[in-house]
Design an enzyme around this catalytic site. Structure first.
Site, mmCIF file in Angstrom:
data_model
loop_
_atom_site.group_PDB
_atom_site.id
_atom_site.type_symbol
_atom_site.label_atom_id
_atom_site.label_comp_id
_atom_site.label_asym_id
_atom_site.label_seq_id
_atom_site.Cartn_x
_atom_site.Cartn_y
_atom_site.Cartn_z
ATOM 1 N N PHE A 9 -8.286 -0.877 9.445
ATOM 2 C CA PHE A 9 -7.540 0.162 8.748
ATOM 3 C C PHE A 9 -6.099 -0.295 8.584
ATOM 4 O O PHE A 9 -5.619 -1.150 9.330
ATOM 5 C CB PHE A 9 -7.613 1.501 9.509
ATOM 6 C CG PHE A 9 -8.316 2.578 8.736
ATOM 7 C CD1 PHE A 9 -9.658 2.471 8.423
ATOM 8 C CD2 PHE A 9 -7.638 3.700 8.309
ATOM 9 C CE1 PHE A 9 -10.315 3.455 7.707
ATOM 10 C CE2 PHE A 9 -8.281 4.699 7.600
ATOM 11 C CZ PHE A 9 -9.625 4.579 7.292
ATOM 12 N N GLN A 62 3.894 11.591 3.891
ATOM 13 C CA GLN A 62 3.090 10.409 3.600
ATOM 14 C C GLN A 62 2.314 10.552 2.298
ATOM 15 O O GLN A 62 1.615 11.537 2.079
ATOM 16 C CB GLN A 62 2.097 10.134 4.733
ATOM 17 C CG GLN A 62 1.273 8.885 4.506
ATOM 18 C CD GLN A 62 0.450 8.498 5.713
ATOM 19 O OE1 GLN A 62 -0.632 9.033 5.921
ATOM 20 N NE2 GLN A 62 0.965 7.595 6.524
ATOM 21 N N GLU A 88 -9.206 5.087 2.721
ATOM 22 C CA GLU A 88 -8.750 3.748 3.055
ATOM 23 C C GLU A 88 -9.919 2.852 3.459
ATOM 24 O O GLU A 88 -9.832 1.617 3.385
ATOM 25 C CB GLU A 88 -7.734 3.842 4.191
ATOM 26 C CG GLU A 88 -6.864 2.627 4.372
ATOM 27 C CD GLU A 88 -5.609 2.989 5.133
ATOM 28 O OE1 GLU A 88 -5.404 2.425 6.222
ATOM 29 O OE2 GLU A 88 -4.837 3.827 4.637
ATOM 30 N N ARG A 116 0.538 2.579 4.474
ATOM 31 C CA ARG A 116 0.429 3.453 3.309
ATOM 32 C C ARG A 116 1.761 3.636 2.587
ATOM 33 O O ARG A 116 1.802 3.730 1.355
ATOM 34 C CB ARG A 116 -0.121 4.811 3.746
ATOM 35 C CG ARG A 116 -1.573 4.741 4.178
ATOM 36 C CD ARG A 116 -2.056 6.046 4.773
ATOM 37 N NE ARG A 116 -3.478 5.967 5.092
ATOM 38 C CZ ARG A 116 -4.152 6.934 5.701
ATOM 39 N NH1 ARG A 116 -3.530 8.044 6.074
ATOM 40 N NH2 ARG A 116 -5.434 6.790 5.948
ATOM 41 N N ARG A 160 2.544 7.442 9.482
ATOM 42 C CA ARG A 160 1.317 7.471 10.284
ATOM 43 C C ARG A 160 0.380 6.358 9.860
ATOM 44 O O ARG A 160 0.150 6.147 8.673
ATOM 45 C CB ARG A 160 0.602 8.813 10.118
ATOM 46 C CG ARG A 160 -0.733 8.869 10.863
ATOM 47 C CD ARG A 160 -1.405 10.204 10.725
ATOM 48 N NE ARG A 160 -1.900 10.493 9.402
ATOM 49 C CZ ARG A 160 -3.046 10.041 8.890
ATOM 50 N NH1 ARG A 160 -3.808 9.221 9.590
ATOM 51 N NH2 ARG A 160 -3.425 10.390 7.667
#
Length: 583
Positions: free
Chosen positions: A121, A235, A250, A290, A393
């Site tokens: 990830f 985000q 993702e 991200r 995050r």
């Protein structure tokens, strides 16, 4: 509730029936079998937004991975704004919570040898994200909900909307809520309250969040005297479907998906994603953090290398090379979403995507046990800010965050309620005041303003003033517009006079919450004169650890205004350094 009395009294009331709320309720029931526990949610628990989480949950289990590495990835991913004591505790407890969830029935995907499967990830150097195909949140919420049903002593208030926390002398004593099925206004007393109401993505017009994510818990706590922390950090997820904002997880990039511009070029190789190597690894660059992937998209727009669509500029996510077998085994929900909402098949066609508001790093200020500065009031999940996420995050940290801090908040609330006394008489008077406000200021007023018009203007203002890139003037202009919208909100009335499931009333209550949260986002953004993680100020493009290695807490003053104060970031072992990935 016309006599100002309480409909019911409980030891602990959990507000929110998603992952964090149900985990808190289970922890409460396990902590003390005689404890009177209730869960109140504005939707049926299985409709909570946790159900839409797709990609997975991070926890160290794979051979070659270590707790130290997960801690470092999370700290670095937070752009050094995460509290390191909270991150260490979270990373240590996450695998136990995920394993416990398996014992409760969560069907984690497996490797051929039977071990739990993990995938890569964004922002993490090792494969540590547990998953259940690409419906992880769905299966987690099912397991939690079914486990909660084993506790017959947990009372459920499904489809109740909380409008106010009852606070006296710095301590919470219960809530006022609207029972949506009947429209009756009820007061429920509780020695402790746990907020687990999720995020506030509907502050913005284009979001992966469901319509229910309107910052309710954040606004309730803010008005009750608990500050909101790090609200400037919003985000964006780099891959949302145009028009709907539906998330393309993702996991699609973790399995090998590529992001392509209009020329079919993997443009991320042109950007600094925090990889120390001068030649980015093509396989992993789509798994950068991200915030940086979303910022790279903006630069592609500026260079004229994106495609136009009816819903703004887009790029493409290419999954075709993965093949139908991999997609159907590991990304079946992605294929279903593309077919249903875009009428394309990712096995043979490119998927149009663009960045979309996804998650709030900020929220209600809490300690490691979920306790807020208001005695007896706790918070967990996205509505809270511990802070483990800091300025950004990492993907797959949010689901275990719900489990770890939902459990900790539940246990702490149980301990508090065991010694707390009953609510004072003044609290019943507050409840009566809230009933009068709802009856006369909303339901009893024709109003000259409409919810839809104010909400649309608020959302467009937030996108223009507090998007992926911000400036001081844009934030200040947005704050001025929101102040005007707050004045207009005072003139809103509810034309629908019906009582049962009055959606116009709910929309008005939600909009009031959104406006308060939006003001806090802009107020914090103005104060933070640096660029860090998801908060990018083009007028202050550098990170400034000397001045802004600090949390910002927004407090609501009695006159309705706000003030911002600073709180040092907790540093344990890792001194702030360059933010790098792919070591």
């Amino acid at each position: 509730m016309s006599d100002g009395g309480f409909t019911a009294t409980h030891d602990v009331l959990v507000i929110g029936g998603g992952g964090a709320g149900l985990r808190a309720a289970i922890a409460l029931a396990d902590a003390d079998p005689v404890l009177d526990v209730a869960v109140m949610s504005k939707v049926y628990p299985m409709r909570s937004h946790t159900v839409s989480a797709e990609g997975g949950a991070a926890g160290v289990i794979a051979e070659g991975d270590t707790v130290e590495e997960h801690i470092y990835d999370t700290i670095s991913g937070s752009d050094w704004l995460g509290d390191q004591d909270a991150i260490e505790m979270f990373v240590d407890e996450a695998p136990r919570e995920l394993l416990r969830l398996e014992h409760w029935g969560c069907p984690w995907s497996r490797q051929p040898d039977g071990h739990v499967a993990v995938r890569a990830f964004g922002g993490m150097k090792k494969m540590r994200t547990w998953f259940a195909a690409d419906k992880t949140g769905f299966h987690m919420l099912h397991a939690l909900y079914q486990t909660s049903l084993k506790h017959d002593d947990v009372t459920r208030y499904d489809e109740w909307f909380v409008t106010r926390l009852l606070v006296d002398d710095g301590r919470v004593h219960g809530v006022v809520a609207v029972e949506l099925m009947t429209g009756r206004i009820r007061a429920v007393a509780a020695k402790a309250v746990v907020l687990a109401t999720g995020g506030c993505g509907k502050v913005f017009p284009f979001t992966t969040n469901a319509n229910i994510n309107t910052g309710d818990g954040m606004a309730l706590a803010y008005r009750a005297g608990a500050p909101l922390k790090d609200m400037e950090f919003v985000q964006y997820h780099p891959t949302g479907l145009p028009f709907t904002g539906i998330l393309i997880t993702e996991a699609a990039r973790a399995e090998g998906g590529w992001l392509l511009n209009k020329d079919g070029y993997r443009y991320l190789q042109d950007y600094d994603l925090g990889t120390p190597s001068p030649t980015p690894v093509l396989r992993s660059m789509e798994l950068g953090p991200r915030d940086r992937l979303s910022q790279a998209f903006v630069h592609e727009v500026e260079k004229g290398r994106t495609l136009d669509s009816p819903y703004g500029p887009i790029v493409h996510l290419d999954l075709r090379h993965l093949g139908a077998k991999v997609i159907d085994a590991k990304l079946p929900f992605v294929r279903e979403l593309c077919q249903k909402y875009e009428r394309i098949d990712p096995v043979t066609e490119l998927v149009p995507v663009r960045p979309v508001v996804h998650y709030m790093m900020g929220g209600v200020h809490t300690d490691l046990d979920g306790a807020t500065p208001v005695a007896g009031l706790y918070a967990a999940g996205e509505t809270a800010c511990v802070s483990i996420n800091g300025a950004n995050r990492l993907g797959s940290n949010s689901l275990p965050e719900c489990l770890v801090f939902g459990a900790r908040a539940g246990r702490a609330a149980a301990e508090y309620a065991a010694t707390a006394g009953p609510a004072p008489a003044a609290v019943a008077a507050q409840a009566a005041d809230e009933e009068r406000r709802l009856e006369h200021d909303l339901l009893g007023r024709a109003g000259t303003e409409r919810v839809s018009a104010i909400r649309t203007e608020m959302q467009s203002t937030m996108e223009e003033s507090a998007g992926i890139y911000r400036t001081g003037p844009s934030l200040a202009k947005g704050a001025d517009t929101l102040a005007e919208l707050q004045q207009r909100m005072a003139r809103v009335g509810v034309a629908d006079r019906s009582r049962s499931f009055n959606t116009e009333l709910v929309a008005a209550l939600e909009l009031a919450n959104l406006l308060d949260v939006a003001e806090c986002i802009l107020r914090s953004g103005l104060q933070r004169q640096e660029s860090r993680g998801a908060h990018q100020r083009t007028d202050f493009p550098a990170r400034d650890d000397e001045t802004f290695l600090t949390h910002l807490l927004v407090h609501r003053e009695p006159d309705g205004s706000s003030r911002v104060e600073r709180l040092p970031v907790t540093i344990t072992r890792w001194k702030p350094g360059e933010r790098v990935y792919g070591r």
